[in-house]
Scaffold this motif. Structure first.
Motif, PDB file in Angstrom:
ATOM      1  N   GLY A   1       0.785  -1.221   0.000  1.00 44.22           N
ATOM      2  CA  GLY A   1       0.000   0.000   0.000  1.00 44.22           C
ATOM      3  C   GLY A   1       0.815   1.267   0.000  1.00 44.22           C
ATOM      4  N   LEU A   2       2.048   1.204  -0.525  1.00 43.54           N
ATOM      5  CA  LEU A   2       2.918   2.363  -0.561  1.00 43.54           C
ATOM      6  C   LEU A   2       3.419   2.618  -1.982  1.00 43.54           C
ATOM      7  CD1 LEU A   2       5.164   1.686   2.573  1.00 43.54           C
ATOM      8  CD2 LEU A   2       3.605   3.628   2.288  1.00 43.54           C
ATOM      9  N   PRO A   3       3.553   3.883  -2.379  1.00 42.52           N
ATOM     10  CA  PRO A   3       4.225   4.164  -3.646  1.00 42.52           C
ATOM     11  C   PRO A   3       5.706   3.836  -3.515  1.00 42.52           C
ATOM     12  CG  PRO A   3       3.741   6.199  -2.479  1.00 42.52           C
ATOM     13  CD  PRO A   3       3.081   5.100  -1.706  1.00 42.52           C
ATOM     14  N   VAL A   4       6.356   3.641  -4.657  1.00 45.57           N
ATOM     15  CA  VAL A   4       7.776   3.290  -4.644  1.00 45.57           C
ATOM     16  C   VAL A   4       8.545   4.286  -5.503  1.00 45.57           C
ATOM     17  CG1 VAL A   4       7.469   1.645  -6.561  1.00 45.57           C
ATOM     18  CG2 VAL A   4       9.488   1.471  -5.083  1.00 45.57           C
ATOM     19  N   ILE A   5       9.709   4.682  -5.010  1.00 49.71           N
ATOM     20  CA  ILE A   5      10.633   5.501  -5.778  1.00 49.71           C
ATOM     21  C   ILE A   5      11.797   4.617  -6.207  1.00 49.71           C
ATOM     22  CG2 ILE A   5      12.285   7.411  -5.684  1.00 49.71           C
ATOM     23  CD1 ILE A   5      10.370   8.824  -3.790  1.00 49.71           C
ATOM     24  N   VAL A   6      12.114   4.638  -7.497  1.00 47.77           N
ATOM     25  CA  VAL A   6      13.241   3.875  -8.025  1.00 47.77           C
ATOM     26  C   VAL A   6      14.286   4.871  -8.507  1.00 47.77           C
ATOM     27  CG1 VAL A   6      13.995   2.072  -9.602  1.00 47.77           C
ATOM     28  CG2 VAL A   6      11.629   2.080  -8.779  1.00 47.77           C
ATOM     29  N   ALA A   7      15.495   4.762  -7.976  1.00 50.43           N
ATOM     30  CA  ALA A   7      16.584   5.662  -8.341  1.00 50.43           C
ATOM     31  C   ALA A   7      17.740   4.845  -8.901  1.00 50.43           C
ATOM     32  CB  ALA A   7      17.060   6.459  -7.125  1.00 50.43           C
ATOM     33  N   GLY A   8      18.259   5.272 -10.036  1.00 46.97           N
ATOM     34  CA  GLY A   8      19.356   4.561 -10.678  1.00 46.97           C
ATOM     35  C   GLY A   8      19.251   4.707 -12.179  1.00 46.97           C
ATOM     36  N   SER A   9      20.371   4.581 -12.851  1.00 48.91           N
ATOM     37  CA  SER A   9      20.414   4.750 -14.300  1.00 48.91           C
ATOM     38  C   SER A   9      19.406   3.849 -14.999  1.00 48.91           C
ATOM     39  CB  SER A   9      21.831   4.446 -14.810  1.00 48.91           C
ATOM     40  OG  SER A   9      21.901   4.555 -16.207  1.00 48.91           O
ATOM     41  N   GLY A  10      18.596   4.416 -15.852  1.00 46.75           N
ATOM     42  CA  GLY A  10      17.587   3.657 -16.591  1.00 46.75           C
ATOM     43  C   GLY A  10      16.232   3.613 -15.927  1.00 46.75           C
ATOM     44  N   SER A  11      16.166   3.932 -14.633  1.00 48.13           N
ATOM     45  CA  SER A  11      14.887   3.816 -13.922  1.00 48.13           C
ATOM     46  C   SER A  11      13.876   4.879 -14.355  1.00 48.13           C
ATOM     47  CB  SER A  11      15.104   3.891 -12.409  1.00 48.13           C
ATOM     48  OG  SER A  11      15.628   5.143 -12.029  1.00 48.13           O
ATOM     49  N   GLU A  12      14.332   5.931 -15.057  1.00 50.18           N
ATOM     50  CA  GLU A  12      13.391   6.939 -15.542  1.00 50.18           C
ATOM     51  C   GLU A  12      12.386   6.342 -16.524  1.00 50.18           C
ATOM     52  OE1 GLU A  12      17.145   7.168 -18.093  1.00 50.18           O
ATOM     53  OE2 GLU A  12      16.620   6.919 -15.971  1.00 50.18           O
ATOM     54  N   GLN A  13      12.740   5.216 -17.114  1.00 51.35           N
ATOM     55  CA  GLN A  13      11.821   4.547 -18.035  1.00 51.35           C
ATOM     56  C   GLN A  13      10.632   3.917 -17.304  1.00 51.35           C
ATOM     57  OE1 GLN A  13      12.380   4.855 -21.295  1.00 51.35           O
ATOM     58  NE2 GLN A  13      14.268   5.968 -20.835  1.00 51.35           N
ATOM     59  N   LEU A  14      10.753   3.792 -15.991  1.00 49.98           N
ATOM     60  CA  LEU A  14       9.699   3.165 -15.194  1.00 49.98           C
ATOM     61  C   LEU A  14       8.738   4.184 -14.602  1.00 49.98           C
ATOM     62  CD1 LEU A  14      12.010   0.707 -13.195  1.00 49.98           C
ATOM     63  CD2 LEU A  14      10.786   0.230 -15.324  1.00 49.98           C
ATOM     64  N   ASP A  15       8.965   5.468 -14.835  1.00 47.95           N
ATOM     65  CA  ASP A  15       8.211   6.527 -14.175  1.00 47.95           C
ATOM     66  C   ASP A  15       6.739   6.511 -14.580  1.00 47.95           C
ATOM     67  OD1 ASP A  15       8.063   8.753 -12.455  1.00 47.95           O
ATOM     68  OD2 ASP A  15       8.030  10.091 -14.190  1.00 47.95           O
ATOM     69  N   ARG A  16       5.888   6.123 -13.636  1.00 47.20           N
ATOM     70  CA  ARG A  16       4.424   6.116 -13.844  1.00 47.20           C
ATOM     71  C   ARG A  16       3.764   6.577 -12.536  1.00 47.20           C
ATOM     72  NH1 ARG A  16       6.510   1.729 -16.401  1.00 47.20           N
ATOM     73  NH2 ARG A  16       6.080   1.533 -18.649  1.00 47.20           N
ATOM     74  N   PRO A  17       3.822   7.863 -12.247  1.00 48.72           N
ATOM     75  CA  PRO A  17       3.293   8.355 -10.971  1.00 48.72           C
ATOM     76  C   PRO A  17       1.837   7.978 -10.735  1.00 48.72           C
ATOM     77  CG  PRO A  17       4.535  10.060 -12.106  1.00 48.72           C
ATOM     78  CD  PRO A  17       4.391   8.925 -13.078  1.00 48.72           C
ATOM     79  N   GLU A  18       1.064   7.929 -11.804  1.00 48.97           N
ATOM     80  CA  GLU A  18      -0.357   7.579 -11.645  1.00 48.97           C
ATOM     81  C   GLU A  18      -0.538   6.153 -11.147  1.00 48.97           C
ATOM     82  OE1 GLU A  18       0.934   6.370 -15.716  1.00 48.97           O
ATOM     83  OE2 GLU A  18       1.222   8.120 -14.403  1.00 48.97           O
ATOM     84  N   GLU A  19       0.507   5.321 -11.302  1.00 49.73           N
ATOM     85  CA  GLU A  19       0.468   3.941 -10.808  1.00 49.73           C
ATOM     86  C   GLU A  19       1.277   3.762  -9.533  1.00 49.73           C
ATOM     87  OE1 GLU A  19       1.646   1.278 -13.917  1.00 49.73           O
ATOM     88  OE2 GLU A  19       0.379   2.260 -15.417  1.00 49.73           O
ATOM     89  N   GLY A  20       1.740   4.884  -8.967  1.00 48.48           N
ATOM     90  CA  GLY A  20       2.508   4.805  -7.722  1.00 48.48           C
ATOM     91  C   GLY A  20       3.961   4.453  -7.907  1.00 48.48           C
ATOM     92  N   VAL A  21       4.495   4.601  -9.121  1.00 44.28           N
ATOM     93  CA  VAL A  21       5.895   4.294  -9.402  1.00 44.28           C
ATOM     94  C   VAL A  21       6.584   5.569  -9.881  1.00 44.28           C
ATOM     95  CG1 VAL A  21       7.516   2.874 -10.712  1.00 44.28           C
ATOM     96  CG2 VAL A  21       5.281   1.942 -10.050  1.00 44.28           C
ATOM     97  N   HIS A  22       7.609   5.996  -9.161  1.00 42.96           N
ATOM     98  CA  HIS A  22       8.335   7.218  -9.493  1.00 42.96           C
ATOM     99  C   HIS A  22       9.767   6.839  -9.879  1.00 42.96           C
ATOM    100  CE1 HIS A  22       5.152   9.777  -7.652  1.00 42.96           C
ATOM    101  NE2 HIS A  22       4.971   8.687  -6.917  1.00 42.96           N
ATOM    102  N   GLY A  23      10.049   6.802 -11.162  1.00 42.76           N
ATOM    103  CA  GLY A  23      11.380   6.465 -11.644  1.00 42.76           C
ATOM    104  C   GLY A  23      12.187   7.735 -11.859  1.00 42.76           C
ATOM    105  N   LEU A  24      13.224   7.935 -11.076  1.00 42.21           N
ATOM    106  CA  LEU A  24      13.971   9.186 -11.100  1.00 42.21           C
ATOM    107  C   LEU A  24      15.193   9.151 -11.999  1.00 42.21           C
ATOM    108  CD1 LEU A  24      13.945  10.230  -7.326  1.00 42.21           C
ATOM    109  CD2 LEU A  24      12.195  10.546  -9.085  1.00 42.21           C
ATOM    110  N   GLY A  25      15.592   7.973 -12.464  1.00 48.75           N
ATOM    111  CA  GLY A  25      16.851   7.895 -13.197  1.00 48.75           C
ATOM    112  C   GLY A  25      18.017   8.088 -12.252  1.00 48.75           C
TER     113      GLY A  25
END
Length: 355
Positions: A221-245
């Motif tokens: 029940g928590l959103p997730v932040i992904v940090a690291g090269s390439g993770s910007e491709q995963l960025d879907r805030p509306e689905e609770g996934v924040h890919g920062l690259g």
């Protein structure tokens, strides 16, 4: 202290192994570093102050991993000279360099494309996958011969020590990597972020298993932040996934300090991020395997999931949120730079005395 020359596979990213080498340069006063490829803008700024000797230049630097068929020959012809002893950071290539002095190999992992092929080959095209499979016996032969030339072999964890024994038939001493706070000051990323979140620090590699971290956070029940090269491709805030690259060290420090839980979902040989987070008081929820068996003390700085499933990892996330930040910090300090440097200094001095 003897004059120490450094060597590393290639400096083109900001990973745990590169951070270890940066610590070495500062702690041992090393000024010279040999590597296959060097991209100043792609790795830590600390290397800009060193005399870096790359074997691959120009546009090929950015394609170094695609040069796999040629890398053994390039590594074998990379001559390392100067100094009394070489300290080698290797997860595949640097131990093959031609050393003109005694050398100590610090193994982050035996080469994944040779000894953990399922992790590495999933990233390759069918043609390259078949080529690697066909050449593996010959590559392993050369790899083993090169490792046996080292004056001493050090493993970064117990699981790596066991893999070294299986791959090379060698007994290695275990010296955990040095882990220090990633930055003195924290700075929030320029990205709208939720107030509560889990954190997964990982480059977009198959064996990092980012998908499991995302799925487990969703179950918890928590959103997730992904940090690291390439993770910007995963960025879907509306689905609770924040890919920062890729983030700066100051931004990473902020994420560590503000995350509810850091997630370890991959097949890690040690897992520096777990201890980096613990130094900031943030607990971990991890799969029950690999280096996480050393970096997580259950009930102190985190919990191991019952299995590598989203449901069990979510249980560990919920439990970890209740842990005492002070206990996490206390646990993490045992992995500090001073302890690492003391152990490695002893090994290096013994090697020089025997030479």
């Amino acid at each position: 202290m003897p004059e120490i020359v450094l060597a590393h596979d290639y400096l083109v990213q900001c990973g745990g192994a590169e951070r270890v080498v940066a610590h070495w340069a500062s702690a041992f006063g090393s000024r010279t570093l040999y590597t296959l490829a060097y991209s100043p803008q792609g790795t830590f700024d600390q290397f800009r102050d060193l005399d870096v000797h790359p074997s691959i230049h120009g546009s090929l630097t950015a394609q170094v991993e695609r040069l796999l068929p040629a890398l053994p020959a390039i590594a074998d012809r990379t001559v390392v000279s100067g100094g009394d002893v070489a300290l080698v950071s290797s997860s595949g290539w640097a131990h093959r360099f031609a050393y003109q002095m005694p050398h100590v190999v610090y193994v982050h992992s035996p080469a994944r494309w040779l000894y953990a092929a399922s992790d590495y080959r999933m990233r390759l095209s069918p043609m390259r996958r078949a080529g690697l499979w066909a050449s593996t016996p010959l590559l392993r032969h050369g790899d083993r011969e090169a490792m046996r030339r080292a004056a001493s072999v050090i493993a970064n964890s117990v699981v790596t020590r066991d893999r070294i024994r299986e791959a090379y038939g060698l007994d290695a001493e275990v010296v955990n990597p040095p882990v220090e706070p990633v930055a003195a000051e924290a700075r929030a990323p320029r990205h709208p972020l939720p107030d509560a979140f889990t954190l997964c620090v990982a480059r977009d590699r198959g064996y990092k298993n980012i998908g499991l971290a995302v799925a487990a956070s969703r179950v918890a029940g928590l959103p997730v932040i992904v940090a690291g090269s390439g993770s910007e491709q995963l960025d879907r805030p509306e689905e609770g996934v924040h890919g920062l690259g890729r983030v700066t060290d100051a931004e990473l420090a902020w994420l560590y300090r503000h995350a509810d839980v850091v997630i370890g979902s991959g097949r890690e040989d040690f897992g520096l991020t777990i201890i980096e987070a613990a130094l900031e008081g943030t607990p971990a929820a991890v799969v029950p395997a690999g280096g996480y068996l050393e970096t997580v003390s259950p009930g102190v700085n985190g919990f191991h999931a019952g299995s590598a499933t989203p449901e069990d990892l979510a249980v560990a996330i919920r439990a970890a949120r209740e842990l005492d930040p002070v206990a996490s910090r206390t646990w993490a300090r045992r992995f500090g730079l001073d302890a690492h440097v003391g152990k490695m200094s002893r090994v290096l001095e013994e090697v020089v005395q025997r030479a």
